[in-house]
Design an enzyme around this catalytic site. Structure first.
Site, PDB file in Angstrom:
ATOM      1  N   HIS A 121       0.833  -1.206   0.000  1.00  0.00           N
ATOM      2  CA  HIS A 121       0.000   0.000   0.000  1.00  0.00           C
ATOM      3  C   HIS A 121       0.862   1.248   0.000  1.00  0.00           C
ATOM      4  CE1 HIS A 121      -3.838  -1.908   0.319  1.00  0.00           C
ATOM      5  NE2 HIS A 121      -3.512  -2.577   1.387  1.00  0.00           N
TER       6      HIS A 121
ATOM      7  N   CYS B 219       0.267   2.063  -5.325  1.00  0.00           N
ATOM      8  CA  CYS B 219      -0.745   2.891  -5.996  1.00  0.00           C
ATOM      9  C   CYS B 219      -0.275   4.341  -6.067  1.00  0.00           C
ATOM     10  CB  CYS B 219      -2.068   2.834  -5.234  1.00  0.00           C
ATOM     11  SG  CYS B 219      -2.841   1.233  -5.339  1.00  0.00           S
TER      12      CYS B 219
END
Lengths: 210, 274
Positions: A124, A183
């Site tokens: 993440h 991301c």
């Protein structure tokens, strides 16, 4: 005399029962055993064996660059250490969302560290995960400390790609390449589904356990 | 007893034991798998609704982690009662055999409201409306998939009532065959009726131990851990029922054998007197 009759009746009934049961079982065995085993094996493919208390550690063969006893999917098998950005995160086999909750996920369709191919890792972009990945520069060291050896990679380049750009994640076995991605955009001023990825490419320097 | 009568006696015992076992298996499927209320009771006893509620929450939190949104946007999206109602509706849908589209309007509207509030409070603007739309859509999918798993289950739903009809016909046919068999055995004064039930009990024990030995039921994982838990509980319950009925058949067989033995003793005594 009465006892004899009663015992004889019981014995006859039980004998008949076992005789017929044996015929049934024999018929099932002759005509149905293959089918039963076939359907049972199909059902058992969705059965996950109970985890053994003694887990077998993977073994790495340096000469052939092969691993014996791969880590199970979902299992932690090492750590990702990047001193430049003060990062040490557990490394798991698999990259489902539930795995990424706990650390760095290793894409199961890529090679394992040390196998000489592309190793793809994801995490993440949160604080504590890969949010400082953009700070990495060419020459920085990334260490993968696995339970079968430690592997060092030197950062080579980075780029921002669309999530659907599979060509930016080449699975190859000519050279050991580490691809780490997260991301993008990373900053929290941009919200919603992130359709881009920040990707860092690094190449194997050497196996520290050699 | 003449040889022909002996052979017919044997055939009738053989067929009766077979019919009893088939009737038992059909009856167990009817009362356990095809019993909607029993299934909902199993879900409740195993805290299935609560586990799904928690799993949805965790999956949504995992999904939004990299989005820039905080967990605030997931507040009051759904309650445990909503999850229970949706799961119960899904179960009813399966048994009715009619596929109904999942209505995600309530969650979607609440999510839109939460996101708009979050954007206002944090002074944020959306630059890509499409990505926000797909973000909301994927969060809604997470809820739907935990309740209904995958859309491929819809093809199974259509078959359920047809299977139930076949099951019901099978049970009626077996009941008639068992009744005819017992009546023939009784009225034509055939012997060893108890052995039919003892044979049936031996076969049920065989089925229970062999089938359950071949299939690793306790470790089946399908769709999700909690669904698999329910499936395992149902299969273990069926295994227990098979054993119980095996014991009942054995008991009936022994009682009939005792009755037959006593009748023979009585006949012998009569003959002695005469």
């Amino acid at each position: 005399m009465n006892k004899k009759i009663i015992i004889k009746t019981f014995a006859t009934n039980v004998a008949i029962s076992f005789f017929f049961a044996a015929i049934f079982i024999l018929l099932i065995y002759i005509f149905g055993n293959t089918k039963i085993n076939y359907y049972a094996s199909i059902i058992n493919t969705v059965a996950v064996s109970a985890i053994n208390e003694k887990e077998i550690e993977p073994v790495y063969k340096v000469e052939t660059k092969r691993i014996i006893n791969y880590p199970d999917y979902g299992k932690k098998y090492g750590n990702v250490v990047i001193s430049k950005i003060n990062l040490k995160l557990p490394l798991y086999h698999g990259d489902s969302l539930s795995i990424l909750r706990y650390g760095v996920g290793h894409y199961a369709g890529s090679y394992f560290p040390g196998e000489g191919g592309t190793v793809i890792l994801a995490a993440h972009n949160d604080v504590g995960y890969f949010h400082r990945l953009p700070e990495l520069e060419k020459g920085d060291i990334v260490k993968l400390e696995t339970n079968y050896g430690t592997f060092e990679y030197k950062v080579d380049s980075h780029k921002i790609v669309k999530e659907t750009d599979l060509a930016s994640f080449p699975i190859q076995k000519e050279k050991e390449m580490l691809i780490m991605y997260t991301c993008y955009p990373i900053n929290r001023s941009v919200v919603g589904r992130k359709t881009e990825r920040y990707v860092v490419y690094a190449y194997l320097v050497g196996d520290s356990d050699e | 007893m003449s040889k022909i009568k002996t052979v017919i006696n044997g055939i009738l015992i053989f067929t009766l034991s077979l019919f009893l076992v088939i009737l038992l298996l059909l009856g167990i499927v009817k009362t356990s798998v095809y019993n909607q209320e029993s299934l909902k009771e199993t879900l409740k006893e195993n805290n299935y609704y609560q586990k799904v509620y928690t799993q949805i929450k965790e999956n949504m939190e995992d999904y939004i982690r990299s989005s820039g949104f905080s967990k605030e946007i997931l507040e009051n999206l759904y309650t445990e009662q909503d999850v229970k109602n949706d799961i119960d509706s899904f179960v009813s849908m399966i048994y009715s055999g009619k596929v109904e589209e999942f209505d995600s309007t309530k969650i979607k509207n609440k999510l839109d409201e939460n996101i708009n509030n979050y954007l206002k409070e944090n002074n944020l603007k959306i630059t890509d409306e499409d990505s926000l739309t797909s973000f909301v859509s994927e969060l809604t999918e997470i809820y739907k998939n935990e309740i209904r798993f995958h859309d491929m289950i819809n093809s199974f739903v259509r078959v359920v009532p047809k299977l139930e009809k076949v099951l019901n016909i099978g049970i009626v046919v077996m009941l008639i065959l068992v009744a005819i068999n017992i009546l023939i055995l009784y009225f034509l004064k055939f012997r060893y009726q108890g052995s039919a039930f003892i044979t049936a009990s031996l076969l049920t024990f065989f089925i229970r131990f062999v089938v359950y030995d071949k299939i690793d039921f306790k470790n089946l994982i399908i769709f999700s851990d909690h669904f698999s838990e329910i499936l395992q509980k149902i299969l273990i319950h069926i295994a227990d029922l098979i054993i119980i009925w095996g014991i009942i058949f054995l008991g009936i067989g022994i009682i009939l054998t005792i009755i037959e033995a006593l009748i023979r003793v009585k006949k012998k005594k009569k003959l002695k007197h005469n």
